[in-house]
Design an enzyme around this catalytic site. Structure first.
Site, PDB file in Angstrom:
ATOM      1  N   LYS A 118       0.822  -1.220   0.000  1.00  0.00           N
ATOM      2  CA  LYS A 118       0.000   0.000   0.000  1.00  0.00           C
ATOM      3  C   LYS A 118       0.849   1.260   0.000  1.00  0.00           C
ATOM      4  O   LYS A 118       0.460   2.272  -0.572  1.00  0.00           O
ATOM      5  CB  LYS A 118      -0.940   0.019   1.210  1.00  0.00           C
ATOM      6  CG  LYS A 118      -2.149  -0.884   1.056  1.00  0.00           C
ATOM      7  CD  LYS A 118      -3.253  -0.427   1.999  1.00  0.00           C
ATOM      8  CE  LYS A 118      -4.487  -1.289   1.875  1.00  0.00           C
ATOM      9  NZ  LYS A 118      -5.533  -0.914   2.836  1.00  0.00           N
ATOM     10  N   LYS A 201      -5.053  -9.988  -6.438  1.00  0.00           N
ATOM     11  CA  LYS A 201      -6.258 -10.170  -5.636  1.00  0.00           C
ATOM     12  C   LYS A 201      -7.389  -9.257  -6.136  1.00  0.00           C
ATOM     13  O   LYS A 201      -7.124  -8.119  -6.499  1.00  0.00           O
ATOM     14  CB  LYS A 201      -5.888  -9.801  -4.186  1.00  0.00           C
ATOM     15  CG  LYS A 201      -6.924 -10.108  -3.150  1.00  0.00           C
ATOM     16  CD  LYS A 201      -6.492  -9.596  -1.772  1.00  0.00           C
ATOM     17  CE  LYS A 201      -6.690  -8.098  -1.627  1.00  0.00           C
ATOM     18  NZ  LYS A 201      -6.917  -7.609  -0.265  1.00  0.00           N
ATOM     19  N   LYS A 204     -11.271  -3.851  -3.663  1.00  0.00           N
ATOM     20  CA  LYS A 204     -12.107  -2.677  -3.851  1.00  0.00           C
ATOM     21  C   LYS A 204     -11.282  -1.464  -4.251  1.00  0.00           C
ATOM     22  O   LYS A 204     -11.830  -0.480  -4.738  1.00  0.00           O
ATOM     23  CB  LYS A 204     -12.968  -2.362  -2.622  1.00  0.00           C
ATOM     24  CG  LYS A 204     -12.430  -2.689  -1.255  1.00  0.00           C
ATOM     25  CD  LYS A 204     -13.372  -2.147  -0.176  1.00  0.00           C
ATOM     26  CE  LYS A 204     -13.837  -3.169   0.816  1.00  0.00           C
ATOM     27  NZ  LYS A 204     -12.904  -3.344   1.953  1.00  0.00           N
TER      28      LYS A 204
HETATM   29  P1  AMP Z   1     -10.809  -5.651   3.226  1.00  0.00           P
HETATM   30  O1  AMP Z   1     -11.698  -5.382   2.054  1.00  0.00           O
HETATM   31  O2  AMP Z   1      -9.373  -5.548   2.863  1.00  0.00           O
HETATM   32  O3  AMP Z   1     -11.178  -4.892   4.450  1.00  0.00           O
HETATM   33  O4  AMP Z   1     -11.032  -7.187   3.576  1.00  0.00           O
HETATM   34  C1  AMP Z   1     -12.085  -7.650   4.402  1.00  0.00           C
HETATM   35  C2  AMP Z   1     -12.107  -9.172   4.444  1.00  0.00           C
HETATM   36  O5  AMP Z   1     -12.345  -9.708   3.135  1.00  0.00           O
HETATM   37  C3  AMP Z   1     -10.783  -9.795   4.911  1.00  0.00           C
HETATM   38  O6  AMP Z   1     -11.068 -10.946   5.680  1.00  0.00           O
HETATM   39  C4  AMP Z   1     -10.103 -10.160   3.631  1.00  0.00           C
HETATM   40  O7  AMP Z   1      -9.181 -11.209   3.786  1.00  0.00           O
HETATM   41  C5  AMP Z   1     -11.301 -10.584   2.767  1.00  0.00           C
HETATM   42  N1  AMP Z   1     -11.006 -10.373   1.352  1.00  0.00           N
HETATM   43  C6  AMP Z   1     -10.773  -9.195   0.722  1.00  0.00           C
HETATM   44  N2  AMP Z   1     -10.527  -9.379  -0.583  1.00  0.00           N
HETATM   45  C7  AMP Z   1     -10.595 -10.718  -0.791  1.00  0.00           C
HETATM   46  C8  AMP Z   1     -10.436 -11.552  -1.941  1.00  0.00           C
HETATM   47  N3  AMP Z   1     -10.147 -11.034  -3.137  1.00  0.00           N
HETATM   48  N4  AMP Z   1     -10.578 -12.887  -1.788  1.00  0.00           N
HETATM   49  C9  AMP Z   1     -10.893 -13.427  -0.573  1.00  0.00           C
HETATM   50  N5  AMP Z   1     -11.048 -12.700   0.546  1.00  0.00           N
HETATM   51  C10 AMP Z   1     -10.914 -11.364   0.453  1.00  0.00           C
END
Ligand code: AMP
Ligand code: TRP
Length: 347
Positions: A118, A201, A204
């Site tokens: 990041k 990955k 968002k």
């Molecule tokens: P975040 O959007 O980074 O706050 O992620 C929130 C949750 O979603 C965390 O448990 C991440 O590990 C999971 N997560 C985010 N992106 C992915 C993805 N592409 N595949 C699987 N899990 C995800």
């Protein structure tokens, strides 16, 4: 003052820094719902303080927080059975994070791959909050003495750091106070990849909206994104081994498997030898069938933002009732005086 740690307490968080994606849904949200429905004590947090470690527009942040709450509820989180709230409403998170800033070492945080990704090349310009992010995450979890944390694959390193912080705190103060948490990284889709690049990955924060499916996307848009999702010109292989060097193909198979709750092996057996076009017809149908009812319910919930705020406020109240006494004990162990009448009453 005796707080007997709950044998199994689930905590997890998602950043309200934009639309929730299919990755969040398959990697995290579906698991959150399963754990709740299995009768575990579940605490789910929209981590707005984590979101502001990178610049957020204030109106967008408030909107994204309400929308994420709506997504949780639409996906099956029941705010009476689970505690659902936004992080900034419970001061214990930020307070405990400061203590953990003083427990964690610079070296530990410098090794975090999410920070390196990041912050990019210009580390000097990254916020201090982005660097200290994992200490706040450890505080989120340990302020509740949570024992199990369901997350996607990308959060594994942060959870190891949470364990290191708990162990170091316990050793330094000769206490067995913070639990050493267990990551719960389970399911078929712990790492959903971008629709444009199967080695990245789904996120968002990806600049290309075509790289992801958002829980707010219309059926038409979901169809367009999946039809344009990158694949290769070979037919689907008849075993997973045949997909080892085909990350985009493997990702679509995995998404299909997770959406239809079967193994990836099963899916390749069904489509062995077919072209991707035919497979995509079925994938579109499956994705729309799963996501559209959620999108519909989210829209309805968003018509009454006051009600969402009320749910988050009530959740925060319940969350504070658990974390405040743990924070008071932490202060006591650390030698920080807490003698305000309110603080004494609460514990
Ligand atoms: P975040 O959007 O980074 O706050 O992620 C929130 C949750 O979603 C965390 O448990 C991440 O590990 C999971 N997560 C985010 N992106 C992915 C993805 N592409 N595949 C699987 N899990 C995800
Ligand atoms: N860092 C997590 C992510 O980006 C979000 C998060 C913050 C979290 N605090 C947490 C996840 C506590 C689990 C537990 O995905």
């Amino acid at each position: 003052m005796e707080e007997v740690p709950h044998p199994k307490r689930i905590f997890s968080g998602i950043q309200p820094s934009g639309n929730l994606t299919l990755g969040n849904y398959l990697g995290a949200l579906t698991r959150f719902v399963e754990l709740q429905n299995a009768g575990a004590e579940t605490i789910y947090c929209l981590v707005d303080l984590h979101a502001i470690t990178v610049r957020q527009d204030p109106d967008d942040l408030a909107h994204a927080t309400r929308e994420a709450a709506a997504a949780f509820i639409a996906a099956g989180i029941d705010p009476r059975r689970s505690i659902l709230f936004n992080q900034s409403q419970v001061a214990a998170h930020a307070e405990l994070a400061w203590i953990f800033n003083c427990v964690a070492r610079m070296g530990w945080l410098s090794r975090m791959t999410q920070f390196k990704d990041k912050a990019g090349k210009n580390r000097e310009n990254a916020s201090v909050g982005l660097f200290a992010y994992p200490c706040l995450m450890a505080a989120d979890i340990l302020a509740y003495h949570a024992t199990h944390v369901p997350v996607g694959e990308d959060q594994k390193q942060h959870l190891e750091l949470t364990r290191d912080i708990a162990i170091k705190f316990n050793q330094e103060f000769r206490q067995d106070f913070f639990p050493v948490v267990e990551p719960v990284i389970e399911g078929i889709a712990t790492r959903v990849m971008s629709l444009r690049d199967g080695t990245k990955k789904m996120s968002k924060s990806d600049p290309s909206d075509m790289s992801r499916i958002n829980l707010t996307d219309s059926a038409d848009l979901i169809e367009k994104k999946l039809r344009r999702a990158r694949t290769d010109s070979d037919p689907i292989a008849d075993s997973l081994d045949g997909l080892t060097d085909r990350p985009e193909a493997r990702n679509l198979i995995n998404i299909f498997a997770a959406l239809s709750e079967q193994t990836a092996q099963n899916v390749v057996e069904i489509y062995a030898g077919s072209q991707f076009a035919r497979f995509k017809d079925d994938l579109v149908e499956l994705a729309v069938e799963t996501i559209s009812p959620i999108t519909h319910d989210m829209k309805k919930l968003m018509e009454d933002p006051g009600e969402i705020d009320r749910i988050l406020g009530a959740g925060a109240e319940r969350a504070a009732a658990i974390s405040e006494p743990i924070l008071t004990q932490t202060f006591e162990i650390t030698g920080l005086i807490r003698s305000r009448p309110a603080a004494i009453d609460e514990s």
